[in-house]
Write a protein that holds these residues in place. Sequence first.
Motif, short mmCIF file in Angstrom:
data_model
loop_
_atom_site.label_atom_id
_atom_site.label_comp_id
_atom_site.label_asym_id
_atom_site.label_seq_id
_atom_site.Cartn_x
_atom_site.Cartn_y
_atom_site.Cartn_z
N MET A 157 41.07 -30.35 47.84
CA MET A 157 39.94 -29.48 46.49
C MET A 157 41.14 -28.40 45.63
N ARG A 158 42.12 -28.28 46.92
CA ARG A 158 42.90 -26.74 45.93
C ARG A 158 44.11 -28.11 45.14
N MET A 159 44.30 -29.35 44.78
CA MET A 159 44.48 -30.26 43.77
C MET A 159 43.47 -30.62 43.29
N VAL A 160 42.40 -31.06 43.28
CA VAL A 160 41.19 -31.13 42.35
C VAL A 160 41.54 -30.09 41.02
N GLU A 161 41.44 -28.69 41.76
CA GLU A 161 41.41 -27.65 40.86
C GLU A 161 42.17 -27.02 39.89
N ARG A 162 43.35 -27.23 40.52
CA ARG A 162 44.75 -27.24 39.78
C ARG A 162 45.07 -28.46 39.02
N HIS A 163 44.17 -29.91 38.80
CA HIS A 163 45.26 -30.83 38.53
C HIS A 163 43.75 -32.30 37.74
N GLY A 164 42.83 -32.00 38.41
CA GLY A 164 41.60 -32.25 38.19
C GLY A 164 41.08 -33.36 37.03
N GLU A 165 41.86 -32.82 35.38
CA GLU A 165 42.16 -32.88 34.17
C GLU A 165 43.08 -34.61 34.57
N ASN A 166 44.11 -34.96 35.41
CA ASN A 166 45.23 -35.98 35.28
C ASN A 166 44.00 -37.14 35.69
N ALA A 167 44.44 -37.89 35.27
CA ALA A 167 43.80 -39.37 35.63
C ALA A 167 44.19 -40.24 36.03
N GLU A 168 46.03 -40.22 36.35
CA GLU A 168 46.55 -40.42 37.25
C GLU A 168 46.40 -40.67 38.51
N LEU A 169 45.81 -38.97 38.69
CA LEU A 169 46.00 -37.89 40.41
C LEU A 169 44.32 -37.70 41.09
N ARG A 170 42.86 -38.43 39.37
CA ARG A 170 41.77 -38.78 40.82
C ARG A 170 42.14 -40.37 40.59
N GLN A 171 42.69 -41.16 39.61
CA GLN A 171 42.32 -42.33 40.70
C GLN A 171 43.34 -42.51 42.05
N ALA A 172 44.01 -41.77 42.19
CA ALA A 172 44.92 -41.75 43.52
C ALA A 172 43.98 -41.12 44.60
N LEU A 173 43.57 -39.82 43.96
CA LEU A 173 43.01 -39.52 45.38
C LEU A 173 41.86 -40.27 45.93
N LEU A 174 40.75 -41.20 44.57
CA LEU A 174 39.89 -42.16 44.89
C LEU A 174 39.99 -43.31 45.60
N ALA A 175 41.04 -43.70 45.03
CA ALA A 175 41.78 -44.56 46.16
C ALA A 175 42.02 -44.48 47.70
N ARG A 176 41.92 -43.33 47.90
CA ARG A 176 42.13 -43.21 49.46
C ARG A 176 41.11 -43.19 50.52
N THR A 177 41.01 -43.71 50.85
CA THR A 177 40.59 -44.18 52.51
C THR A 177 39.55 -43.36 53.23
N ASP A 178 40.02 -42.00 53.19
CA ASP A 178 40.21 -40.52 53.65
C ASP A 178 39.53 -39.88 53.29
#
Length: 540
Positions: A157-178
């Motif tokens: 959640m802290r990662m999303v709050e700080r750098h959630g506007e980064n598209a590469e980070l969003r894609q990497a997070l959504l690709a996680r199965t957990d």
Amino acid sequence: MILRQFLTLTQNATPERRAEAAGALTRSYLQGTLGPEAAWEAKTALLALLDDPAAVVRRALAQACAESDQAPRPLIVALASDQPDIACLVLARSPVLMDADLVDCVAMGCEATRAAVAGRSDLSKPVAAALAEVGGAPSLVALARNPLAAIGTAALMRMVERHGENAELRQALLARTDLPIEVRHSLVALMAEQLSRFGQSAGWISSERGDRAAREARDAAALALSDEAEEAQLVRLVAHLRVQEQLTAGLILRAILSLRLPFAEIALAELSGLSRARVAGLMLEPQGAGFAALHRRAGLPALLLPAIRAGLTVWHDANGGRNGMDGPRLARSMIEAALTACETLPFAEARGLMALLARFEAEAARDEARILAHEQAEAQAREMADAPVRLTARDSADSLVAQAPSEILILSPSLAASEAGLPDAAAAWPLAPRPDERIGAAVLDAAETVVGTAETVLAGLADEIMAHFLADRAAVAAQLPAPVPEVLPESLPESLPEVAVEPRRTARPRAIAVAVAAGMIPEDLILSYRADRERQRLAA
């Protein structure tokens, strides 16, 4: 003795020579074959090399001991604080470093060293939390892409709050199965807000409409996630929405009218403090005083009570089998009942609610239309796949011409068709990649139909066309060489007949199709029919 010899040999050597000696000494120490006194001297020599001014020497040390669990801890800690290209070697792989060492390197290091720490295979939750708190977008992307990293929900959640506007980070997070369900919802809500702001800055929508679109998209995403969530995940999602102040009355109304009753039960239980079983029992009797008390205890506006009661009544009747509705049709009926119940309310108070219900009704109608269209398309596809291929003599010529390829491949000039006629299908398209791509494929697939209608086809042939076709077929058969026995590829002649591409002849399409169809009819049948026609002409 080893220390003295090593210092003597490397005192005046070049940096490359010192680096080679440092690597050799490190490997000898890590092998564990030295005696106690020799091992102590070798360890002291390695620690002395940390003061070497040449970076290539320290890099050789890091490369030699990065993956070993027998490396001296003071050596590894010192190398982890060296310049980034040297520190990354041990930060990414050394098993000697503890969580405290890694957290300190994350706090004091640069993005390169943080990314090296983020890629470790044994990354623990405390180190991941430190990265989520101070790391930049590159190191957080590396952390999200590490499938072996243990990342807590708070860190995500802290990662999303700080750098959630980064598209590469969003894609990497959504690709996680957990990825937890609440983090997934936060990403979707962030995307909705970004799209809303973009539309407002571009002047496409007003600020009020943009805010409403983002809010409704966020609510729709929450309900869509609840469809695939287990009970424990659903409880966490509702708790997350309440903390984020997104568990609104409109979301609960949408959940009820879209048949997300488990979400509504947990939401009302969260807001009222009652158990889910008690809430579920009260929802089965929406017209009773108990449900009205639940509505008040959950803090929902009194204006929503008639609409919720009307919708739950329709749902209760459907469960009892009294109206026989389910799915989108039931949802539309619940929304229509809620709209009807709101008609008796004062217009000034119920205007916003009726507008919201009207949007719900439009969404339900579109969903019902999509499902119906999808079912009809699947049914039509199944019918077309199961339908048999039929070809009659009446439409054989037109269908064959329509299926003809744009080009005809001729193996050699000696087998080319003359201007007066064409050979049979097997000789005219010898290089066709698949039988179903040939002009005569439909005739081959329906051979019984064509043979059964042979007399009809022959009746449509003029005497001149039939005679000309039989003469041409006999001439081509006479020109064909004798069959050649099969040989191995090594014995093939060096010069093969050249493949020429001849454009399809657009003239006489009916004559071409008739020639191909007639080529599928036995010759004895043609001759017998010709004799019968000759006798009929003489008798006339």
